[in-house]
Design a protein around this motif. Sequence first.
Motif, short mmCIF file in Angstrom:
data_model
loop_
_atom_site.label_atom_id
_atom_site.label_comp_id
_atom_site.label_asym_id
_atom_site.label_seq_id
_atom_site.Cartn_x
_atom_site.Cartn_y
_atom_site.Cartn_z
N CYS A 78 38.43 50.36 47.32
CA CYS A 78 37.75 49.95 48.55
C CYS A 78 37.72 51.12 49.52
N LEU A 83 37.53 51.09 52.55
CA LEU A 83 38.18 50.78 53.82
C LEU A 83 39.69 50.75 53.72
N CYS A 84 40.22 50.32 52.57
CA CYS A 84 41.67 50.13 52.51
C CYS A 84 42.33 50.62 51.23
N HIS A 88 37.20 41.17 46.68
CA HIS A 88 37.91 41.91 47.72
C HIS A 88 36.97 42.28 48.86
N CYS A 131 39.54 41.81 51.99
CA CYS A 131 39.96 43.11 52.52
C CYS A 131 40.60 42.94 53.90
ZN LIG Z 1 39.52 46.82 51.38
#
Ligand SMILES: [Zn+2]
Length: 217
Positions: free
Chosen positions: A34, A36-37, A45, A50
Amino acid sequence: MEGARRGSSVIRATYDLLPSPQNLKAWYGEDPTCSLCQEPASLRHILSGCTTSLTQGRYTWRHNQVLRELASILEQKRTTTNNLPQTSAGQVNTNFVSAGKHQEHYTTPKDTSILQSVRDWKLEVDLDKKLVFPPEIVATTLRPDMVLWSPTTKLAYVVELTVPWEDGVEEAYERKKNKYSDLAAEASQNGWKTNIFPVEVGCRGFVATSTTGLLRK
Ligand SMILES: [Zn+2]
């Protein structure tokens, strides 16, 4: 040899041109990360799991987009109904769904909408300003997504929208229903009949029967 080299460079070029996580996953069987994370970026997700998306308010934004749509449909219905000629006084359509019953058991009466009986519907939506639950019904800090109520008949409809992953639809419905059962009980001591409408629009676009049920009503 020449052909093989060309072949492999074509493949490399293809890899270089399409370095998307989805393709990497398809080619190597690896879960892409991901952006973002750094968790594995499965569809689930990205759409509902997320924590970074959650804290950044991305899921709230999506929820509110769906809510705005629903609210505008209800607001249209509300104003149209309130502008209709008065019905014979005191006549209340009691064909609403009682607490604990699922919408599917509802049979549509000839008089189409559950709002038909009165002309004083009010609507509050938890969108541009924080919703304060109408104190005339019950004093509570709970903030549902929408409240639709009629002071003359003391009828209220509480709408809670969830945008869950498809598997979570049933669970979300029950959770919301339970969340507002105490409120409904308290309101009834004040003479109000409160109907809780948990509605779900799945985050992959699946619209649950609870949502179509609400719109039908
Ligand atoms: Zn994420």
